[in-house]
Design an enzyme around this catalytic site. Structure first.
Site, PDB file in Angstrom:
ATOM      1  N   ARG A   3       6.279 -29.568  53.455  1.00  0.00           N
ATOM      2  CA  ARG A   3       5.909 -30.958  53.193  1.00  0.00           C
ATOM      3  C   ARG A   3       6.897 -31.956  53.816  1.00  0.00           C
ATOM      4  O   ARG A   3       6.636 -33.144  53.868  1.00  0.00           O
ATOM      5  CB  ARG A   3       5.789 -31.185  51.671  1.00  0.00           C
ATOM      6  CG  ARG A   3       4.590 -30.456  51.065  1.00  0.00           C
ATOM      7  CD  ARG A   3       4.676 -30.314  49.546  1.00  0.00           C
ATOM      8  NE  ARG A   3       5.535 -29.201  49.115  1.00  0.00           N
ATOM      9  CZ  ARG A   3       5.696 -28.812  47.856  1.00  0.00           C
ATOM     10  NH1 ARG A   3       5.062 -29.448  46.885  1.00  0.00           N
ATOM     11  NH2 ARG A   3       6.497 -27.792  47.549  1.00  0.00           N
ATOM     12  N   THR A  31       9.091 -18.435  44.237  1.00  0.00           N
ATOM     13  CA  THR A  31      10.404 -18.598  43.605  1.00  0.00           C
ATOM     14  C   THR A  31      10.843 -17.344  42.840  1.00  0.00           C
ATOM     15  O   THR A  31      12.032 -17.030  42.792  1.00  0.00           O
ATOM     16  CB  THR A  31      10.389 -19.818  42.660  1.00  0.00           C
ATOM     17  OG1 THR A  31       9.204 -19.762  41.849  1.00  0.00           O
ATOM     18  CG2 THR A  31      10.375 -21.117  43.433  1.00  0.00           C
ATOM     19  N   GLU A  56       1.924 -24.311  36.478  1.00  0.00           N
ATOM     20  CA  GLU A  56       2.050 -25.075  37.721  1.00  0.00           C
ATOM     21  C   GLU A  56       0.867 -26.021  37.875  1.00  0.00           C
ATOM     22  O   GLU A  56      -0.239 -25.706  37.436  1.00  0.00           O
ATOM     23  CB  GLU A  56       2.109 -24.115  38.914  1.00  0.00           C
ATOM     24  CG  GLU A  56       3.389 -23.317  38.978  1.00  0.00           C
ATOM     25  CD  GLU A  56       4.632 -24.188  38.957  1.00  0.00           C
ATOM     26  OE1 GLU A  56       4.750 -25.087  39.818  1.00  0.00           O
ATOM     27  OE2 GLU A  56       5.493 -24.006  38.066  1.00  0.00           O
ATOM     28  N   ASN A  70       9.002 -29.028  34.165  1.00  0.00           N
ATOM     29  CA  ASN A  70      10.044 -28.044  34.486  1.00  0.00           C
ATOM     30  C   ASN A  70      10.892 -28.593  35.634  1.00  0.00           C
ATOM     31  O   ASN A  70      10.376 -28.938  36.691  1.00  0.00           O
ATOM     32  CB  ASN A  70       9.341 -26.747  34.912  1.00  0.00           C
ATOM     33  CG  ASN A  70      10.299 -25.758  35.549  1.00  0.00           C
ATOM     34  OD1 ASN A  70      11.461 -25.689  35.160  1.00  0.00           O
ATOM     35  ND2 ASN A  70       9.804 -25.003  36.518  1.00  0.00           N
TER      36      ASN A  70
END
Ligand code: UD1
Ligand code: CA
Length: 455
Positions: free
Chosen positions: A16, A79, A154, A169
């Site tokens: 991004r 992750t 998410e 988070n």
């Protein structure tokens, strides 16, 4: 006491950002985001520190140095997969604090509080959360009616109701090491094929393990940077923090919003920074200086009592009570001695000016060594480049270089010598000798000791 180590994730693609530079190496107030995160880890006393990096991570390793260990994540599989790469290195550590390298504003104190809560409660996982007005794009914290955390969901996996949750988070987690390594390997990937570290929270909850959290009081410190708009927001927040720090330490800024100071800068008491001034890189400014308006100083050290008006100083050193400007440029490892005066539209490159030397108007000194109490009159320059090589000029103490003199290097002007206006000096000049003309020749008479700067 139990041990706390850090695993910092820095292997993501950072798509991004649309950049050739790895995301975590983009800078906030002059320091790479990853280095800011690493510094917070160090200040919080976390050791050892492992950084998960992509392949070909030379740039990252040279930014962060050799105080941390590096582990490679060959493929960017999420992750959870990233943390798994540090397993071998961290197998025997009691607690692992996972940090994301793209959350640059985190405070060491907050990390310490997380560890304290984690130790006191003996939790399996302790999270750092934050409540945001606009939580778009971030993982949401799910709590049961009693307030116990049960999962992190998410954004891309969240339904409308979950998206309306504002507690997010931050990307900082304390895990019990043995539990982490036991369960990380078996985590199933998401729909997109990524292993989410955040899924460990739901797993711990299912197992009835204790999950604790602390809520960050400063929402900005948990701000993740995924694109350049967020990078600019982080920079705005940090810039203000830096200005407030220096103002509280005794530095004046009548218009702080137009002052840009890097994280790595140090400023002395009673210095005043005037509007539209940039002080960047490894720069130190002494006490009682007046910098600006409209000045740019980078990677330089400025003594006490200096005045830099509308000028640019780069990679240089100013002793005490030097004044520069307006519209001058000091660069390339120059050193200005105590009490030097550099006035309007001068350029000084890779040169040394001894104490009390004056260079008031429209002059250039390049690769020159000037003694003390030299006067460089208006328009005098060193011709230091012969088309092939840079050549040096030596000017002794108490020399008077007259207006519009060209010093054709390599050349030496002996102590106490002088030139007449418009001289072109092609040969060394002996001590206490006056030369004039083109090419400059000695006049039979000894020069008067004219030492006043022309003004
Ligand atoms: C992540 C969290 C989200 C949280 C947000 C906080 C997950 C799944 N999501 O989302 O809950 O609210 O951070 O900012 O963790 N990385 C790797 N290897 C990978 C993927 C990522 O090292 O394979 C690193 C990145 O370099 C980055 C960090 O992990 O430093 C976070 O990855 P990113 O893709 O930015 O996650 P977010 O979408 O921001
Ligand atoms: Ca992120």
């Amino acid at each position: 006491m139990s041990t706390h180590a850090a695993v910092i994730l820095a292997a993501g693609k950072g798509t991004r950002m649309n950049s050739r530079t790895p995301k975590v190496l983009h800078q906030v107030c002059g320091t790479e985001m990853l280095c800011l995160v690493g510094e917070a880890a160090r200040q919080a006393g976390l050791a050892p520190v492992a950084v998960v990096v992509p392949q070909d991570s030379g740039l990252i390793e040279s930014a962060l140095g050799s105080e941390v260990s590096y582990v490679t994540q060959k493929e960017q599989l999420g992750t959870g997969h990233a943390v798994l790469q540090a397993e071998k290195l961290m197998k025997t550590v009691d607690n692992i604090l996972v940090m994301y390298g793209d959350v640059p504003l985190v405070n060491a104190n907050t990390l310490k509080q997380m560890m304290k809560r984690h130790d006191e409660t003996e939790a399996c996982i302790t999270l750092l959360t934050s409540t945001l007005v606009n939580p778009t794009g971030l993982g949401r914290i799910i709590r049961d009616p009693s307030g116990t955390i049960t999962a992190i969901v998410e954004e891309q996996e969240a339904d409308a109701q979950t998206r309306s949750i504002r507690e997010i988070n931050s990307g900082f987690y304390c895990f019990r090491g043995p539990w982490l390594w036991k369960h990380l390997n078996g985590l199933p990937p998401s729909k997109k094929g990524e292993v989410f570290l955040t899924d460990l929270v739901a797993l711990a909850s299912l197992q009835g393990m204790q999950i604790e959290s602390i809520l960050s009081e400063d929402a900005y410190e948990t701000m993740g940077v995924n694109n350049r708009v967020q990078l600019a927001e982080a920079e705005t927040v940090m810039r203000q923090r830096i200005r407030e720090h220096w103002m509280m330490s005794g530095v004046s800024m009548p218009d702080p919003s137009s002052v840009y100071i890097d994280h790595t800068v140090e400023l002395g008491q009673d210095t005043i920074i005037l509007p539209n001034t940039h002080i960047t890189g490894r720069t130190q400014v002494g006490e009682a200086c007046r910098i600006g308006p409209n000045s740019m100083i980078s990677d330089s050290s400025i003594g006490n009592g200096c005045d830099v008006l509308s000028s640019v100083i780069r990679d240089s050193h100013l002793d005490d009570n030097v004044d520069v400007g307006p519209f001058s440029h000091i660069r390339g490892g120059s050193h200005l001695g105590q009490g030097v005066h550099v006035g309007t539209s001068a350029e000084i490159k890779n040169s040394r000016l001894g104490p009390d030397t004056k260079m008031g108007h429209f002059s250039y000194m390049g690769d020159a060594h000037l003694g003390k109490n030299v006067n460089i009159a208006a328009g005098a320059i060193t011709c230091n480049f012969d088309g092939e090589n840079k050549n040096e000029t030596y000017i002794g103490d108490d020399v008077f270089v007259g207006c519009d003199t060209m010093l054709v290097a390599p050349v030496t002007m002996g102590k106490g010598s002088a030139t007449g206006a418009g001289s072109v000096v092609t040969k060394d000049v002996a001590e206490n000798t006056l030369v004039v003309g083109v090419p400059a020749k000695e006049l039979p008479k000894k020069p008067k000791s004219v030492k006043e700067p022309n003004s």
